[in-house]
Enzyme design. Structure first.
Site, PDB file in Angstrom:
ATOM      1  N   GLU A   2     -64.899  94.749 -15.790  1.00 17.24           N
ATOM      2  CA  GLU A   2     -63.481  94.824 -15.419  1.00 17.24           C
ATOM      3  C   GLU A   2     -62.859  93.434 -15.485  1.00 17.24           C
ATOM      4  O   GLU A   2     -63.528  92.442 -15.148  1.00 17.24           O
ATOM      5  CB  GLU A   2     -63.328  95.422 -14.015  1.00 17.24           C
ATOM      6  CG  GLU A   2     -63.746  96.886 -13.931  1.00 17.24           C
ATOM      7  CD  GLU A   2     -63.465  97.501 -12.571  1.00 17.24           C
ATOM      8  OE1 GLU A   2     -62.865  96.824 -11.708  1.00 17.24           O
ATOM      9  OE2 GLU A   2     -63.846  98.660 -12.357  1.00 17.24           O
ATOM     10  N   HIS A   6     -58.827 100.958 -11.742  1.00 14.37           N
ATOM     11  CA  HIS A   6     -59.314 100.596 -10.408  1.00 14.37           C
ATOM     12  C   HIS A   6     -58.190 100.719  -9.377  1.00 14.37           C
ATOM     13  O   HIS A   6     -57.840  99.760  -8.678  1.00 14.37           O
ATOM     14  CB  HIS A   6     -59.892  99.186 -10.402  1.00 14.37           C
ATOM     15  CG  HIS A   6     -60.948  98.989  -9.338  1.00 14.37           C
ATOM     16  ND1 HIS A   6     -62.058  98.217  -9.515  1.00 14.37           N
ATOM     17  CD2 HIS A   6     -61.044  99.477  -8.078  1.00 14.37           C
ATOM     18  CE1 HIS A   6     -62.804  98.227  -8.422  1.00 14.37           C
ATOM     19  NE2 HIS A   6     -62.205  98.994  -7.531  1.00 14.37           N
TER      20      HIS A   6
END
Length: 531
Positions: A263, A281
């Site tokens: 990420e 997220h």
């Protein structure tokens, strides 16, 4: 002097005001966390650091944080904090595990429903002017089996939402008791059984060595054809390449992912697949959750810096604000017991046994054990506290054991510490009287009553007449004032000990004069922090 806290990420202004209202000097610099060099330059000024995910608390930053006592993460994930490095420096790392629970569980259910009814793809198609009713055939949730992997704070909420949707819920969690499972209305099963029974699987576990790639090709092979998988927990729990192949083959009918192996996720084997719903997220991204965790971390950090209360710490036993005043004198007792043995032990420690008797057995013994260990190894490692001590003990391979028992003697409660080296065993016990001051009540199995002073001398000898006079004479001639003198023996003519509480440190020359008498077996100076 008021503690200083740096808020280096975007935290609620209400949270910043909490610090101010509690009398803490706070600097709100919400963008400085992205500037590594600036952080290194200023971090040494602060006692506390409040962060979200942007600030990276690396070992390099920790090394520069000379005064830092606590890092507070507004949120559950602490991937951006080097916890081992913080622990070694004695810095408490706190998070707010409950503030995001509802929000994250709701997001998992939202993804579950979106995957079941293919809502995102249907939305894109419809807004493009198409009317593809036959293409977007979904499945009902009612009557289906939801498998919850990890039934803690978030998982139990997701399970409750599943039950509310009339789903059958099975849960795998090694820490879930049968009683707790019955209480929340789920069936506790092993992981293999969950894989074979579930129509939908939602993950709610942390990323550890045991949970990494918990869903891979082998696990998927056990699952029902047409299973749907949701991950709002942590990237790395699912082998994305294996899941992508299963989605292409139809073994897995759909997946909803909020977290990814890397990420920010700019590329993933899951991207572009028609039966996958992805979000960036967003599990904790609601205004309510963001405000809640910010307020919680401000309160937790303030309670620690002002009262010594420890809440939701990753690397330190919790100490509530209510129990902190009662626990404080026993924490000091635990430290001085460890410090006594640490100062009289020359060889490497192999084992540490701690016994909590009576009222002490009902206290927060995790905190007391940390204090014992801090006192024990401080003579060898000066820069150690209740946070770093357990880490150092573990790194040194020392075997630690604890026991609790009901009141067994004249004292309402006491702590006994036994330490074993390769060739010797030492033991000491102590308690706190009503004045809150620690006292030694037994050494080497010999009973005595000794007030703990900043400077003390510990002697051992064979029980014989004249020892008291000998010690008094030597110290008197040297101008050393004895504030308190405690004696004990195991039997007439057997082993005897003495603890002298003196007004100032005793020089080695004076101690050598004591050691020079044939009746004295050993004489050791002791120093205790009794402040």
């Amino acid at each position: 002097m008021a503690p200083r806290v740096l808020v280096s990420d975007k935290l609620s202004e209400t949270a910043v005001q909490i610090f101010k209202d509690r009398g803490i000097d706070v600097d709100f610099l919400p963008d400085v966390g992205k500037d590594k060099e600036k952080m290194l330059e200023i971090i040494g000024q602060y006692d506390g650091l409040a962060i979200r995910s942007a600030t990276k608390v690396t070992s390099k930053l920790i090394a520069a944080a000379d005064n830092l006592k606590v890092v507070g993460r507004a949120g559950i994930g602490v991937d951006n904090v080097d916890i081992p490095a913080a622990s070694r420096r004695g810095i408490i790392v706190m998070n707010t595990p409950f503030g995001n629970s509802i929000t994250t569980a709701e997001h998992a259910i939202a993804l579950l429903m979106a995957v079941a009814r293919q809502i995102p793809a249907a939305d894109v198609s419809t807004q493009a002017g198409k009317w593809e009713k036959s293409r977007f055939m979904g499945v009902e949730l009612t009557g289906k089996t939801l498998g919850v992997v990890g039934c803690g704070n978030i998982g139990s909420i997701a399970a409750a939402r599943g039950i509310g949707l009339k789903m059958r819920v099975v849960a795998y969690d090694p820490f879930l008791s049968v009683e707790r499972a019955e209480e929340i209305g789920v069936e506790k099963v092993e992981l293999d059984e969950l894989f074979t029974r579930a129509d939908f699987i939602t993950l709610h576990v942390p990323l550890t060595d045991k949970t990494r790639n918990i869903i891979n090709a082998e696990a998927i092979a056990q699952m029902k054809d047409g299973v749907r998988i949701i991950n709002c927990a942590r990237g790395g729990l699912v082998m994305e390449a294996d899941l992508a192949e299963a989605l292409k083959s139809g073994k897995v009918a759909g997946a909803g992912f909020d977290v990814f192996e890397t990420e920010p996720a700019t590329d993933s084997p899951l991207f572009g697949l028609p039966n996958v719903v992805c979000t960036p997220h967003l599990g904790a991204s609601t205004s309510e959750a963001q405000e809640n965790v910010a307020l919680q971390v401000a309160e937790q950090m303030s309670d620690y810096l002002l009262k010594g209360a420890v809440t939701n710490a990753i690397n330190m036993p919790s100490i509530s604000a209510e129990e902190a005043p009662r626990l404080k004198p026993f924490v000091k007792l635990a430290e001085v017991l460890g410090a006594f043995v640490g100062q009289v032990t020359e060889s490497a420690i192999k084992e540490v046994d701690i016994l909590y008797d009576g009222s002490t057995a009902q206290m927060n013994t995790n905190a007391l054990t940390s204090a014992v260990l801090a006192g024990l190894i401080r003579p060898q490692v000066a820069d150690v506290n209740m946070v770093s001590a357990p880490v150092m003990v573990k790194e040194r391979g020392i075997i630690l054991s604890e026991a609790r028992r009901d009141k067994s003697g004249v004292f309402d409660g006491y702590i006994m510490l036994t330490v074993r080296t390769a060739n010797k065993t030492r033991s000491i016990a102590g308690t706190c009287f009503s004045d809150g001051k620690p006292r030694f009540i037994q050494i080497k199995g010999i009973n005595l009553d000794a007030e703990v002073g900043a400077n003390m001398v510990y002697t051992t000898n064979a029980d014989a007449p004249g020892i008291i006079g000998l010690l008094g004479t030597v110290f008197g001639k040297a101008g050393v004032n004895i504030a308190n003198f405690s004696l004990g023996r195991n039997r007439p003519g057997g082993d005897a000990i003495a603890l002298l509480y003196v007004d100032e440190p005793v020089s080695e020359d004076v101690l050598d004069m004591v050691r020079g008498h044939e009746e004295i077996e050993s004489a050791k100076p002791l120093v205790f922090d009794i402040g």
